[in-house]
Each structure stands twice: as C-alpha cells, then as structure tokens.
Design a protein around this motif. Structure first.
Motif: not given
Length: 199
Positions: A117, A127, A129-132, A142, A144, A164
């Motif tokens: 990410v 990005l 959505c998500g990424g964490r 999440q 992603t 991802i």
C-alpha cells in the motif's frame, strides 16, 4: 466461436506469453474474436462474482484475482461500485456467521500488505477503499482497492496474496499486452471478449 476466456494463474515469465502468442493457433484467431466484452451498468453479475473471487479467504489463495481489466468506457463506474462493495464487507472471525472476510494468516502478511500500500501510494496510485490494518486483535486488514496503478510499483509486478485488488482501464488487446510486458507476471489474468464488443 473461438476462445471465450483465457486464464493465467500462478507465476510465469513474460517469455511464456511471447512463446504462446507466437503459436499457429494463437496467430490464426479471427481478428474480431479479441474485441473486448462490453460491460453495461448496473454490473450486478460481474461485481458480485468479482468481490467474492477476490476476497475469499482474504485473497490468500493462488487463484485469487489481482487485476481487473475493465473497458475504459465503464472502468470508473465499475471501480467505484467494486470499491463500495469491498468496503462494505464485514470482517471478523471465521466462526462468526456474520463474517464475510476473515484475517490474514500471520503478522508477516500484515507487514507485506502495508508495504504494498505504501509503495503504491508513493508512486501515485489512487486508493478507493481500505489500505489499513484493523485496530483489533488478530491479523485483520481491510479489503483494499486501487486504481491508476503505475507499472513501476510492486502491485503491478507481484502477487499480494492478500485483500488488495487493482482495476485497470483497458480493452482486451491492451490487457494481453499488459500481461506480456510485465517483468514478472505474478497474477491471475483474465481476458473476456465477444465478437459484438467494442475495442
């Protein structure tokens, strides 16, 4: 008439594609047969199946798709809807009946996701959505989704083996060219076409 879908799974070198595409069977395909399939809103069928395929077991299966090549005319709308569906997935333990996506297998996978990410963001990917990782016990990350991923970043060249996904604007011919041009194509590629589609 002709092939309907082409799947590439696991790891292969670009020389494999070059060799395959030079065979008489490939060269003899009708020109019309490689036009991209037109996808029309509301995308219900493709979205449902794509989200399930990508985030099953949090993307930790070898057949999990990584890149989704969508006709340039519909890519923005499809990507937005895909990200909304991915972002709405309920994360939790596998024994909970309400869970739609579980954790990663160990802490090293969390570290790998965070590195992918960070690299993608540093190189200009967007990005959706998500990424964490989630601030809770367990190895939860999440779902992603990235768009506009440059070819230079790790996501364009490696298999994340995690939750991802990337979406790419393309027609069918461009999708194959992307696969052939990869330095190391560690991904599952799918090319779908129909004779009546638009290039």
């Amino acid at each position: 008439f002709g092939w309907r879908k082409i799947f590439f799974t696991s790891m292969f070198q670009p020389q494999f594609l070059s060799s395959m595409m030079s065979t008489p069977a490939w060269r003899a395909r009708p020109k019309e047969s490689f036009r991209s399939k037109e996808v029309k809103p509301p995308f219900d069928f493709s979205l449902k199946n794509s989200v399930v395929a990508k985030y099953r077991n949090a993307g930790q299966i070898c057949a999990s798709p990584i890149r989704f090549y969508v006709h340039r005319r519909h890519c923005a709308a499809w990507s937005k809807a895909f990200a909304e569906a991915a972002g709405a997935l309920r994360l939790g333990p596998g024994l909970d009946a309400q869970t739609q996506m579980g954790p990663l297998s160990h802490a090293r996978r969390i570290d790998a996701m965070e590195q992918l990410v960070a690299d993608a963001l540093d190189q200009g990917a967007r990005l959706l959505c998500g990424g964490r990782r989630l601030a809770r016990p367990g190895y939860f990350f999440q779902a992603t989704v990235f768009v506009d991923v440059p070819h230079s970043c790790s996501l364009a060249r490696t298999e994340p083996f995690g939750p991802i996904a990337t979406t790419m604007r393309a027609c069918a011919d461009e999708a194959v060219n992307e696969l052939e041009a990869s330095v190391l194509a560690a991904l599952q590629g799918e090319v779908t076409y129909e004779i009546s589609g638009d290039t």
